[in-house]
Design an enzyme around this catalytic site. Sequence first.
Site, PDB file in Angstrom:
ATOM      1  CB  ALA A 170      -0.922  -0.002   1.215  1.00 54.07           C
ATOM      2  CD  GLU A 171       4.346   4.529   2.745  1.00 55.95           C
ATOM      3  OE1 GLU A 171       3.123   4.607   2.974  1.00 55.95           O
ATOM      4  OE2 GLU A 171       5.140   5.460   2.961  1.00 55.95           O
ATOM      5  CE1 TYR A 172       7.743  -0.146  -5.479  1.00 48.10           C
ATOM      6  CE2 TYR A 172       5.560  -0.370  -6.472  1.00 48.10           C
ATOM      7  CZ  TYR A 172       6.936  -0.310  -6.607  1.00 48.10           C
ATOM      8  OH  TYR A 172       7.522  -0.420  -7.835  1.00 48.10           O
ATOM      9  CG  ASP A 173       0.424  -0.214  -4.721  1.00 45.82           C
ATOM     10  OD1 ASP A 173       1.435  -0.528  -5.382  1.00 45.82           O
ATOM     11  OD2 ASP A 173      -0.460  -1.040  -4.392  1.00 45.82           O
TER      12      ASP A 173
ATOM     13  CD  GLU B 261      -7.659 -14.172 -16.160  1.00 47.80           C
ATOM     14  OE1 GLU B 261      -6.524 -14.077 -15.636  1.00 47.80           O
ATOM     15  OE2 GLU B 261      -7.858 -14.363 -17.376  1.00 47.80           O
TER      16      GLU B 261
ATOM     17  CE  LYS C  51      -2.304  -7.616  -9.786  1.00 46.95           C
ATOM     18  NZ  LYS C  51      -1.386  -7.763  -8.668  1.00 46.95           N
TER      19      LYS C  51
ATOM     20  CG  ASP D  62      -0.142 -10.828  -3.476  1.00 49.24           C
ATOM     21  OD1 ASP D  62       0.626 -10.485  -4.412  1.00 49.24           O
ATOM     22  OD2 ASP D  62      -0.251 -10.198  -2.422  1.00 49.24           O
TER      23      ASP D  62
ATOM     24  CE1 TYR E 254      -6.000 -23.273  -9.756  1.00 48.32           C
ATOM     25  CE2 TYR E 254      -5.926 -21.455  -8.192  1.00 48.32           C
ATOM     26  CZ  TYR E 254      -6.407 -22.696  -8.569  1.00 48.32           C
ATOM     27  OH  TYR E 254      -7.301 -23.355  -7.763  1.00 48.32           O
TER      28      TYR E 254
ATOM     29  CE  LYS F  94      -5.360 -11.491 -17.587  1.00 56.00           C
ATOM     30  NZ  LYS F  94      -4.761 -12.815 -17.390  1.00 56.00           N
TER      31      LYS F  94
ATOM     32  CE  LYS G 189      -2.395  -3.523  -7.171  1.00 58.29           C
ATOM     33  NZ  LYS G 189      -1.287  -3.785  -6.301  1.00 58.29           N
TER      34      LYS G 189
ATOM     35  CB  CYS H 188       1.767 -13.580  36.083  1.00 58.69           C
ATOM     36  SG  CYS H 188       0.070 -13.417  35.497  1.00 58.69           S
TER      37      CYS H 188
ATOM     38  CB  CYS I 158      -1.535 -14.192  39.586  1.00 58.86           C
ATOM     39  SG  CYS I 158      -0.298 -15.234  38.785  1.00 58.86           S
TER      40      CYS I 158
ATOM     41  CB  CYS J 251       1.271 -17.043  34.258  1.00 59.59           C
ATOM     42  SG  CYS J 251       0.675 -17.070  35.956  1.00 59.59           S
TER      43      CYS J 251
ATOM     44  CB  CYS K 157      -2.952 -17.132  37.393  1.00 62.28           C
ATOM     45  SG  CYS K 157      -2.917 -15.739  36.267  1.00 62.28           S
TER      46      CYS K 157
HETATM   47  N1  NAD Z   1       6.360  -3.433  -0.939  1.00 60.38           N
HETATM   48  C1  NAD Z   1       7.262  -3.095  -1.806  1.00 60.38           C
HETATM   49  O1  NAD Z   1       8.320  -2.603  -1.470  1.00 60.38           O
HETATM   50  C2  NAD Z   1       7.010  -3.343  -3.258  1.00 60.38           C
HETATM   51  C3  NAD Z   1       8.036  -3.168  -4.180  1.00 60.38           C
HETATM   52  C4  NAD Z   1       7.747  -3.416  -5.511  1.00 60.38           C
HETATM   53  C5  NAD Z   1       6.478  -3.838  -5.896  1.00 60.38           C
HETATM   54  N2  NAD Z   1       5.527  -4.002  -4.942  1.00 60.38           N
HETATM   55  C6  NAD Z   1       4.146  -4.437  -5.302  1.00 60.38           C
HETATM   56  O2  NAD Z   1       4.119  -5.025  -6.536  1.00 60.38           O
HETATM   57  C7  NAD Z   1       3.229  -4.330  -7.394  1.00 60.38           C
HETATM   58  C8  NAD Z   1       3.847  -4.180  -8.731  1.00 60.38           C
HETATM   59  O3  NAD Z   1       4.201  -5.445  -9.138  1.00 60.38           O
HETATM   60  P1  NAD Z   1       3.907  -5.982 -10.559  1.00 60.38           P
HETATM   61  O4  NAD Z   1       4.550  -5.178 -11.566  1.00 60.38           O
HETATM   62  O5  NAD Z   1       4.208  -7.406 -10.507  1.00 60.38           O
HETATM   63  O6  NAD Z   1       2.390  -5.697 -10.778  1.00 60.38           O
HETATM   64  P2  NAD Z   1       1.138  -6.285 -10.168  1.00 60.38           P
HETATM   65  O7  NAD Z   1       1.438  -7.289  -9.182  1.00 60.38           O
HETATM   66  O8  NAD Z   1       0.304  -5.138  -9.735  1.00 60.38           O
HETATM   67  O9  NAD Z   1       0.457  -6.936 -11.459  1.00 60.38           O
HETATM   68  C9  NAD Z   1       1.078  -7.785 -12.406  1.00 60.38           C
HETATM   69  C10 NAD Z   1       1.241  -9.165 -11.906  1.00 60.38           C
HETATM   70  O10 NAD Z   1       0.016  -9.695 -11.459  1.00 60.38           O
HETATM   71  C11 NAD Z   1       0.151 -11.088 -11.403  1.00 60.38           C
HETATM   72  N3  NAD Z   1      -1.130 -11.731 -11.700  1.00 60.38           N
HETATM   73  C12 NAD Z   1      -1.869 -12.391 -10.772  1.00 60.38           C
HETATM   74  N4  NAD Z   1      -2.980 -12.876 -11.287  1.00 60.38           N
HETATM   75  C13 NAD Z   1      -2.987 -12.531 -12.591  1.00 60.38           C
HETATM   76  C14 NAD Z   1      -3.905 -12.753 -13.655  1.00 60.38           C
HETATM   77  N5  NAD Z   1      -5.046 -13.436 -13.470  1.00 60.38           N
HETATM   78  N6  NAD Z   1      -3.593 -12.274 -14.864  1.00 60.38           N
HETATM   79  C15 NAD Z   1      -2.457 -11.586 -15.057  1.00 60.38           C
HETATM   80  N7  NAD Z   1      -1.545 -11.326 -14.078  1.00 60.38           N
HETATM   81  C16 NAD Z   1      -1.815 -11.793 -12.859  1.00 60.38           C
HETATM   82  C17 NAD Z   1       1.260 -11.464 -12.321  1.00 60.38           C
HETATM   83  O11 NAD Z   1       2.318 -11.947 -11.548  1.00 60.38           O
HETATM   84  C18 NAD Z   1       1.659 -10.184 -12.950  1.00 60.38           C
HETATM   85  O12 NAD Z   1       3.021 -10.121 -13.198  1.00 60.38           O
HETATM   86  C19 NAD Z   1       3.014  -2.986  -6.750  1.00 60.38           C
HETATM   87  O13 NAD Z   1       1.719  -2.511  -7.006  1.00 60.38           O
HETATM   88  C20 NAD Z   1       3.254  -3.248  -5.323  1.00 60.38           C
HETATM   89  O14 NAD Z   1       2.004  -3.582  -4.743  1.00 60.38           O
HETATM   90  C21 NAD Z   1       5.766  -3.752  -3.653  1.00 60.38           C
HETATM   91 ZN    ZN Z   2      -0.722 -15.263  36.398  1.00 62.09          ZN
END
Ligand code: NAD
Ligand code: ZN
Length: 680
Positions: free
Chosen positions: A33-36, A113, A115, A117, A223, A290, A314, A408, A411, A426, A432
């Site tokens: 979230a911070e990166y984004d 689809e 997404k 992680d 997948y 897509k 997202k 503790c 107690c 404890c 206790c």
């Molecule tokens: N925390 C950090 O320091 C840090 C650093 C770099 C990136 N990031 C994270 O990674 C993200 C960027 O990474 P990214 O370029 O891989 O982009 P992304 O993760 O936002 O999207 C692309 C990726 O989604 C995945 N994916 C999952 N399901 C999919 C589907 N059904 N179809 C197609 N792709 C699918 C694939 O791996 C694809 O490469 C950032 O938004 C951030 O959230 C975080």
């Molecule tokens: Zn105790």
Amino acid sequence: MSDVKARILALREQLDSYNYQYYVEDAPSVPDAEYDRLMRELVALEQAHPELLDPDSPSQKVGGAPVSAFPEVQHALPMLSLDNVFSDEELAAFEKRVMDRLDRAEPLDFCCEPKLDGLAVSLVYEQGRLVQAATRGDGSTGEGITENVRTIRAVPLKLKGEGWPARLEVRGEVYMPRAGFEKMNEDARAEGGKVFANPRNAAAGSLRQLDSRVTARRPLAFYCYGVGLVEGDALAERHFDILQQLKGWGLPVCPEIKRVQGRAGCQAYHDDILARRDRLPYEIDGVVYKVDELALQQQLGFVARAPRWATAHKFPAQEELTRLLKVEFQVGRTGAITPVAKLEPVPVAGVTVSNATLHNADEIARLGVMVGDTVIVRRAGDVIPQVVGVVLERRPADAQPIVFPDHCPVCDAEIERIEGEAVARCTGGLFCAAQRKEAIRHFASRKALDIEGLGTKLVEQLVDQEQVKTPADLFHLSQETLAGLERMGEKSAAKLLAALDKARTTTLPRFLYALGIREVGEATALNLARHFLTLEAVMQAEVETLLAVPDVGEVVAKHIYYFFRQPHNQEVVRALVSPREQGGCGLHWPAIEAVPVAAQPLAGQTFVLTGTLNRLSRNDAKAALQALGAKVAGSVSAKTSQVVAGEAAGSKLVKAQELGVPVMDEDGLLALLAGHGWQP
Ligand SMILES: NC(=O)c1ccc[n+]([C@@H]2O[C@H](COP(=O)([O-])OP(=O)(O)OC[C@H]3O[C@@H](n4cnc5c(N)ncnc54)[C@H](O)[C@@H]3O)[C@@H](O)[C@H]2O)c1
Ligand SMILES: [Zn+2]
């Protein structure tokens, strides 16, 4: 240098360094979230100041450079990232952009689809055999990880059936299912191994191992969601249909994928998956839309780092940054001391979080966290929120170390830490008050004696005023005592007494469970009752005899054995079951009949449960099967009679198929159980 330029440069440097930590080291220091947020800021500034654009900016790049430990693999077609939308308005803008570009007025078909992680991989099949696997890397050059990918059970080494193209490049996500991730981390915590912050880091760290034997031991799954370079014209003309073809060739495709019409269809899909997010067996950070027709995809093409024909919608982030204000130490039913982080309230995945667990002293040491730190909290599924990281670069000068108490907080008894155990306890036992409260709450809980009306507040009062020291004292409470308590009238006191009276008639499994013996859950209590038939027999059982009970291992057997050897526990149990005429509590239950072999229609059969069951819990399924005489094992072998595969079943299902073990789904199991008279 202008302020804007300085900010852009600072953001680029920061994001480059986050990318390195994330993609190369598999160890991000800030949540996504911070990166984004930082990335969005950079993109907005660059758009407002096109003169400052730079092809080397992280906004223009995909992923991170491949590391030299792996052979380089050139992708025949680049592996791109995805653009994001975060709101309904942005989704509408995406659809409009696509339709305008295609000059279309009527809604398009989209393939929707989850997404996943994890991390993207490319798999190349030649003549139906897996010959190469690679990571995305920087999009054009990835890392060759063929040996590691070959250890993932879900990835077929050979395609099934026929009609596949001579060269087929499949793309998809390697991920770690939630259950496997939790278990792996739990084990790592117990053994002092490497703990991963989230399933995505765990998947990436596991896949990018130099020793493929390490990868083989990690619970990875796969997948596929698309294709790369394909030679031959065997493929369909729509994305969704291609995925069905891949499935037919034995490649795993996520069952949640759907084809819908237009933005309304996408939105409905998004809402449905978001509502079910926590129940999916894997972690997702959004959904992907897509354009379904390949011809249209081609017309749309792509920009620097992402295709124009797809976007990711997202979900609210499951990890956020906040400040650790202080740490409190809670005492559990068995005396376990849990450090609880008190946080500056922060929304995480749609819920405001102000408490999170820090697990134990080892975890505090591992995180190196201090009071005042900016920490990463994670809330995923129904797991309680946890602190999973510290942003060291944001540590304030006045940060304070966390001191684990040696007495503790309730107690004042000494806190003991047994060699090799992560948990500190404890030693006050039932002296206790904290442990006593928890023990009594557990005793009265729904799955135990089910004493209606005996809530947390009431238990606290009763224990604090020393009216109740053991569960047995509950049954000697008088109307007078109860009516004298805060927020208790004559009426509710009478009601509670009636509930207590009702609870006197119970069952042996409930009674055993209610005692709160360590690691004796409902299923184990049921098995104990079935095996020994009487309380007396359970109390007398030696460790050896206990080991013969299904589901009871060395550790549990010892807990049970020692529990019944404690004079104090014997006393409480006797008081509970002695007849009322003799001053006891008069708890009783119908005798359990030894189950005749004929009533065990599944005797001699071994079942294995895998994947997620939706309509009954794993434990209930197990208990029901055991009640019918079946054994329930943890792994599939040639001796397995039947595998029950729930949703997203992984390696066990594959193994069953390899060994030709019959497989049934949840419906099949329910039908089987119902056929033998079992009722939920
Ligand atoms: N925390 C950090 O320091 C840090 C650093 C770099 C990136 N990031 C994270 O990674 C993200 C960027 O990474 P990214 O370029 O891989 O982009 P992304 O993760 O936002 O999207 C692309 C990726 O989604 C995945 N994916 C999952 N399901 C999919 C589907 N059904 N179809 C197609 N792709 C699918 C694939 O791996 C694809 O490469 C950032 O938004 C951030 O959230 C975080
Ligand atoms: Zn105790």
